[in-house]
Design an enzyme around this catalytic site. Structure first.
Site, PDB file in Angstrom:
ATOM      1  N   LYS A 116       0.848  -1.158   0.006  1.00 23.77           N
ATOM      2  CA  LYS A 116      -0.024  -0.053  -0.225  1.00 23.77           C
ATOM      3  C   LYS A 116       0.905   1.255   0.181  1.00 23.77           C
ATOM      4  O   LYS A 116       0.525   2.414  -0.514  1.00 23.77           O
ATOM      5  CB  LYS A 116      -0.811   0.035   1.199  1.00 23.77           C
ATOM      6  CG  LYS A 116      -2.114  -1.044   1.295  1.00 23.77           C
ATOM      7  CD  LYS A 116      -3.295  -0.665   1.747  1.00 23.77           C
ATOM      8  CE  LYS A 116      -4.206  -1.941   1.556  1.00 23.77           C
ATOM      9  NZ  LYS A 116      -5.267  -2.162   1.146  1.00 23.77           N
ATOM     10  N   LYS A 199      -5.069  -8.327  -6.556  1.00 25.01           N
ATOM     11  CA  LYS A 199      -6.148  -8.503  -5.813  1.00 25.01           C
ATOM     12  C   LYS A 199      -7.033  -7.688  -6.337  1.00 25.01           C
ATOM     13  O   LYS A 199      -6.985  -6.227  -6.395  1.00 25.01           O
ATOM     14  CB  LYS A 199      -5.702  -8.391  -4.365  1.00 25.01           C
ATOM     15  CG  LYS A 199      -6.998  -8.767  -3.486  1.00 25.01           C
ATOM     16  CD  LYS A 199      -6.570  -8.429  -2.177  1.00 25.01           C
ATOM     17  CE  LYS A 199      -6.783  -7.064  -1.607  1.00 25.01           C
ATOM     18  NZ  LYS A 199      -7.470  -6.783  -0.334  1.00 25.01           N
ATOM     19  N   LYS A 202     -11.323  -2.654  -3.294  1.00 24.31           N
ATOM     20  CA  LYS A 202     -12.180  -1.286  -3.277  1.00 24.31           C
ATOM     21  C   LYS A 202     -11.682   0.032  -3.994  1.00 24.31           C
ATOM     22  O   LYS A 202     -12.085   0.610  -4.645  1.00 24.31           O
ATOM     23  CB  LYS A 202     -12.608  -0.821  -1.979  1.00 24.31           C
ATOM     24  CG  LYS A 202     -13.238  -1.981  -0.882  1.00 24.31           C
ATOM     25  CD  LYS A 202     -13.579  -1.217   0.247  1.00 24.31           C
ATOM     26  CE  LYS A 202     -13.851  -2.284   1.149  1.00 24.31           C
ATOM     27  NZ  LYS A 202     -12.387  -2.406   2.098  1.00 24.31           N
TER      28      LYS A 202
HETATM   29  N1  AQP Z   1     -10.096  -9.460  -3.518  1.00 24.07           N
HETATM   30  C1  AQP Z   1     -10.493 -10.122  -2.279  1.00 24.07           C
HETATM   31  N2  AQP Z   1     -10.589 -11.414  -2.299  1.00 24.07           N
HETATM   32  C2  AQP Z   1     -10.875 -12.078  -1.117  1.00 24.07           C
HETATM   33  N3  AQP Z   1     -10.985 -11.422   0.121  1.00 24.07           N
HETATM   34  C3  AQP Z   1     -10.784 -10.029  -0.168  1.00 24.07           C
HETATM   35  N4  AQP Z   1     -10.832  -9.109   1.066  1.00 24.07           N
HETATM   36  C4  AQP Z   1     -10.721  -7.992   0.322  1.00 24.07           C
HETATM   37  N5  AQP Z   1     -10.618  -8.202  -0.913  1.00 24.07           N
HETATM   38  C5  AQP Z   1     -10.404  -9.282  -1.062  1.00 24.07           C
HETATM   39  C6  AQP Z   1     -11.502  -9.579   2.369  1.00 24.07           C
HETATM   40  O1  AQP Z   1     -12.218  -8.558   2.552  1.00 24.07           O
HETATM   41  C7  AQP Z   1     -12.111  -8.257   4.174  1.00 24.07           C
HETATM   42  C8  AQP Z   1     -12.155  -6.676   4.344  1.00 24.07           C
HETATM   43  O2  AQP Z   1     -11.108  -6.247   3.736  1.00 24.07           O
HETATM   44  P1  AQP Z   1     -10.718  -4.803   4.169  1.00 24.07           P
HETATM   45  O3  AQP Z   1     -11.430  -3.764   3.391  1.00 24.07           O
HETATM   46  O4  AQP Z   1     -10.794  -4.372   5.715  1.00 24.07           O
HETATM   47  O5  AQP Z   1      -9.268  -4.499   3.625  1.00 24.07           O
HETATM   48  P2  AQP Z   1      -8.495  -4.784   2.168  1.00 24.07           P
HETATM   49  O6  AQP Z   1      -8.150  -6.473   2.247  1.00 24.07           O
HETATM   50  O7  AQP Z   1      -7.535  -3.995   2.214  1.00 24.07           O
HETATM   51  O8  AQP Z   1      -9.818  -4.535   1.316  1.00 24.07           O
HETATM   52  P3  AQP Z   1      -9.754  -3.688  -0.181  1.00 24.07           P
HETATM   53  O9  AQP Z   1     -10.967  -4.071  -0.760  1.00 24.07           O
HETATM   54  O10 AQP Z   1      -8.330  -4.057  -0.928  1.00 24.07           O
HETATM   55  O11 AQP Z   1      -9.700  -2.398   0.091  1.00 24.07           O
HETATM   56  P4  AQP Z   1      -8.770  -0.946  -0.062  1.00 24.07           P
HETATM   57  O12 AQP Z   1      -8.432  -1.156  -1.322  1.00 24.07           O
HETATM   58  O13 AQP Z   1      -9.205   0.066   0.770  1.00 24.07           O
HETATM   59  O14 AQP Z   1      -7.455  -1.399   0.694  1.00 24.07           O
HETATM   60  C9  AQP Z   1     -10.723  -8.946   4.499  1.00 24.07           C
HETATM   61  O15 AQP Z   1     -11.161  -9.985   4.868  1.00 24.07           O
HETATM   62  C10 AQP Z   1     -10.027  -9.039   3.407  1.00 24.07           C
HETATM   63  O16 AQP Z   1      -9.545 -10.258   3.506  1.00 24.07           O
END
Ligand code: AQP
Length: 338
Positions: A116, A199, A202
């Protein structure tokens, strides 16, 4: 003798943008699956969201939207505790104590921070660096034993175990459990639709990279149609998907959405071209996501009701957290009035 901890689930999602299919399959769908099996606590982790800049005029709504996603997917506030992190100040308090337990060397090994912060780590917030210690606090504040997460969060749950072990060791107590990450099913890492090595997130750059839980039927069909693949048809066996990251991702998504397995999907679609598989996948995704998207829109039209659910859940969470935080203070030797 080791203490027996009541089985208890904790997990959360940060309101850093709209919920994706990755969040749904990797987390929310599995949260719903664990509901009723043991005590379940699900949080909207808004304090994690602010480790990167969030527009204050949008954050509260983004928090409500994650809560609406939870409710629309089937989390029931009468069965699970649903709340947002910032309403329970004990998270921040235990987070500070864990900042003092975790070692800088441990944090330096966290791959998500490297991903990140990228090349501008010097300019990243201290919160982004320390966030896994707050995540450990989120979990251990409730003595949670099970944490359903996607594959990307495995390292952070392992760090939580290290923090619990060090705390117990340093203070010669058996106070915090060794929490288990629960990472199962075919969609523990849903990949970006335009680049199968990344991955689905969001906050990814282009909306075409991801399916949002609120996307309509046409947009879902368009995104799958434009999803990157290769020219080969689907193989006869799963081994045939080795080194075909984008193809494997679409098969895994299909398997997870249909509560099936990648093997069964391959058995059904062996030899099929993308012209047949992609529309079938889009139809399946619409069938599963559209009712939730509609329900989210209905819930979002009444923000006061979502706020009420979160306030009620926060009260329940505070009641569970307070004695655990108080005992932590006593163990550490922090003076508190009685
Ligand atoms: N692509 C994914 N596949 C499977 N699981 C996922 N999770 C996120 N993306 C995937 C799971 O969703 C939960 C919440 O995640 P989070 O929002 O707290 O953090 P993150 O993993 O950083 O999610 P994002 O969507 O990638 O957000 P941004 O872009 O803002 O950093 C977790 O259980 C995660 O594993």
């Amino acid at each position: 003798m080791t203490q027996a901890f009541t089985p208890r689930v904790f997990s959360g999602i940060k309101p850093s943008g709209g919920l994706t299919l990755g969040n749904y399959l990797g987390a929310i769908k599995r949260f719903v699956g664990m509901q009723g099996q043991m005590e379940t606590i699900y949080c909207v982790v808004d304090m994690h969201a602010i480790t990167v800049w969030q527009d204050p005029s949008e954050l509260a709504n983004a928090t409500r939207e994650v809560a609406a996603g939870y409710l629309a997917a089937g989390l029931d506030p009468a069965t699970s505790i649903l709340f947002n992190q910032s309403q329970v100040s004990a998270h921040a308090e235990l987070g500070w104590i864990f900042n003092c337990v975790a070692r800088v060397g441990w944090m330096n090994r966290m791959t998500q921070f490297k991903d990140k912060a990228g090349s501008s780590a010097e300019k990243a917030s201290l919160g982004l660096y320390a966030y896994p210690a707050l995540m450990a606090a989120d979990i251990l504040l409730y003595h949670a034993t099970h944490v359903p997460v996607g594959e990307d969060q495995k390292q952070h749950v392992e760090l939580t175990r290290d923090i619990a072990a060090k705390f117990n060791h340093d203070f010669k107590v058996d106070f915090f459990p060794r929490t288990e990450p629960v990472i199962d099913g075919p969609a523990t890492r849903v990949m970006n639709l335009r680049d199968g090595t990344k991955k689905m997130s969001k906050s990814g750059e282009s909306d075409m990279e991801r399916i949002n839980m609120t996307d309509g039927a046409d947009l879902i069909a368009k995104k799958f149609k434009k999803a990157k693949t290769d020219p080969e048809p689907l193989p006869e066996t799963l081994e045939g998907l080795k080194d075909r990251a984008e193809a494997r991702n679409l098969v895994d998504i299909y398997a997870s959405l249909s509560d099936s397995t990648p093997e069964a999907v391959i058995a059904e679609y062996a030899g099929a071209g993308w012209g047949r598989f992609k529309p079938a996948l889009a139809d399946l995704a619409v069938e599963k996501l559209a009712p939730m998207g509609d329900e989210m829109a209905r819930l979002m039209a009444d923000p006061a009701e979502i706020d009420r659910v979160l306030a009620e859940g926060s009260e329940k969470a505070r009641a569970l957290a307070a004695p655990i935080l108080a005992q932590t203070y006593d163990i550490v030797g922090l003076l508190r009035g009685r």
